[in-house]
Design a protein around this motif. Structure first.
Motif, PDB file in Angstrom:
ATOM      1  N   GLY A 100      53.955  17.491  -8.964  1.00 34.74           N
ATOM      2  CA  GLY A 100      53.396  18.826  -9.230  1.00 34.74           C
ATOM      3  C   GLY A 100      53.451  18.888 -10.723  1.00 34.74           C
ATOM      4  O   GLY A 100      52.933  17.879 -11.377  1.00 34.74           O
ATOM      5  N   SER A 101      54.102  19.764 -11.268  1.00 32.04           N
ATOM      6  CA  SER A 101      53.755  20.044 -12.824  1.00 32.04           C
ATOM      7  C   SER A 101      54.720  19.044 -13.674  1.00 32.04           C
ATOM      8  O   SER A 101      54.586  18.861 -14.877  1.00 32.04           O
ATOM      9  N   GLU A 102      55.671  18.379 -12.919  1.00 31.91           N
ATOM     10  CA  GLU A 102      56.466  17.460 -13.633  1.00 31.91           C
ATOM     11  C   GLU A 102      56.962  16.163 -12.397  1.00 31.91           C
ATOM     12  O   GLU A 102      57.112  16.490 -11.503  1.00 31.91           O
ATOM     13  N   ASP A 103      57.016  15.117 -12.997  1.00 33.11           N
ATOM     14  CA  ASP A 103      57.406  14.206 -12.089  1.00 33.11           C
ATOM     15  C   ASP A 103      58.686  14.222 -11.442  1.00 33.11           C
ATOM     16  O   ASP A 103      59.780  14.718 -12.159  1.00 33.11           O
ATOM     17  N   ARG A 104      58.659  13.811 -10.254  1.00 31.02           N
ATOM     18  CA  ARG A 104      60.072  14.205  -9.153  1.00 31.02           C
ATOM     19  C   ARG A 104      60.065  13.270  -8.387  1.00 31.02           C
ATOM     20  O   ARG A 104      59.191  12.199  -8.234  1.00 31.02           O
ATOM     21  N   GLY A 105      61.462  12.753  -7.899  1.00 33.70           N
ATOM     22  CA  GLY A 105      61.704  11.752  -6.855  1.00 33.70           C
ATOM     23  C   GLY A 105      63.124  12.029  -6.149  1.00 33.70           C
ATOM     24  O   GLY A 105      63.629  12.978  -6.535  1.00 33.70           O
ATOM     25  N   TYR A 106      63.577  10.816  -5.867  1.00 33.13           N
ATOM     26  CA  TYR A 106      64.842  10.980  -5.019  1.00 33.13           C
ATOM     27  C   TYR A 106      65.507   9.841  -5.432  1.00 33.13           C
ATOM     28  O   TYR A 106      64.917   8.750  -5.782  1.00 33.13           O
ATOM     29  N   MET A 107      66.772   9.742  -5.420  1.00 27.17           N
ATOM     30  CA  MET A 107      67.430   8.407  -5.403  1.00 27.17           C
ATOM     31  C   MET A 107      68.329   8.405  -4.199  1.00 27.17           C
ATOM     32  O   MET A 107      68.915   9.341  -3.718  1.00 27.17           O
TER      33      MET A 107
END
Length: 298
Positions: A159-166
């Motif tokens: 989206g407008s900013e990188d995102r993720g999960y750990m």
């Protein structure tokens, strides 16, 4: 995009040298005061009279720290110490802030945690550092027990900013549990969250016993959360993916965006606690990892 790998070196030191480092840090704080962004903050903050005195072994917490926000890491540490969960998942977390929070928890409150980072950005404007070496920004997990099998996944589209999960494997309530921590795309970016939950749900489905923490930026009946609801239940037994479910809000704008999803574990009690140090509330829950939601007594 570069990720921050490995646990911060201080965690890997043995007990004696680790305590010595924290004692030195505490002495420096008392002599010089905290460094930015904690400048001007009190050296410590007294906990409420009903605060727990040691880590609660079956308690987990999720908290979006709010960034950028004018909050002291000493105050953030005091908020966590009040409830002393076994596991804390943080979002919008700068690696340097998490390091300070972890050290303050030990120096001032006697709570010792391991830390794992899941940074998806190296961001100078959010986390400071030298322009050529900006601070890591994303998710982080504090755990009173060691963590293994850590993975970091950046969603294909953030989206407008990188995102993720750990995700890590650690101990909750004396049992081995897979813990996920995520931060999904911003509020009005449903199409990106739909792809992100597809990736996350596929990973969660591989585990019979899992806890999924985080800021999902979506209300319970949002279609993109359907994949998670199919795999797990919210820690609030009354909270369902329905408009009239009555799920307690977890943000200043009175929306439930923060979740502790449980797969293969039963909730015992939970609490949503307002905090003046973030626009998200603290959400913590005590779980029974030896029982499932559908078993008698749950």
């Amino acid at each position: 995009m570069a990720w921050v790998h490995g646990q911060e070196a201080l965690v890997l030191r043995k007990g004696g040298s680790r305590w010595l480092a924290c004692a030195v840090a505490g002495a420096c704080l008392l002599l010089l005061g905290p460094s930015a962004p904690d400048e001007g903050a009190p050296f410590t903050r007294a906990l409420p009279v009903d605060a727990v005195t040691d880590v609660v072994p079956n308690r987990v917490m999720t908290w979006n720290l709010c960034n950028p926000c004018d909050a002291s890491n000493i105050d953030r540490a005091a908020e966590i110490a009040t409830y002393a969960p076994q596991v804390v998942g943080m979002q919008e977390a700068c690696a340097r802030d998490v390091e300070k929070i972890r050290d303050y928890l030990e120096v001032f409150y006697g709570l010792r945690y391991h830390v794992a980072y899941g940074s998806v950005l190296q961001n100078w404007s959010r986390c400071g550092g030298a322009p050529w070496n900006p601070g890591g920004f994303g998710q982080a997990i504090l755990s009173a027990a060691p963590m293994t099998d850590r993975v970091e996944v950046e969603y294909p589209e953030g989206g407008s900013e990188d995102r993720g999960y750990m995700a890590v494997t650690t101990t909750v309530g004396g049992q081995s549990v897979r813990v996920f921590n995520t931060h999904l795309a911003q509020r009005r970016q449903e199409e990106f969250r739909d792809g992100q939950t597809r990736v996350l749900a596929k990973a969660v489905a591989r585990h019979d016993r899992a806890i999924v923490l985080g800021d999902f930026n979506a209300v319970p009946d949002a279609p993109e959360l359907g994949r998670l609801w199919a795999l797990a239940t919210d820690t609030d037994p009354a909270c369902r993916p329905a408009p009239d479910a009555g799920c307690a809000p977890t943000t200043e704008w009175q929306s439930k965006f923060d979740y502790v999803f449980l797969r293969g574990l039963a909730p015992l009690r939970h609490r949503v606690q307002r905090s003046e140090y973030s626009d998200h509330y603290l959400l913590h829950t005590d779980v029974d990892p030896t029982r499932r939601m559908d078993e008698p007594g749950t």
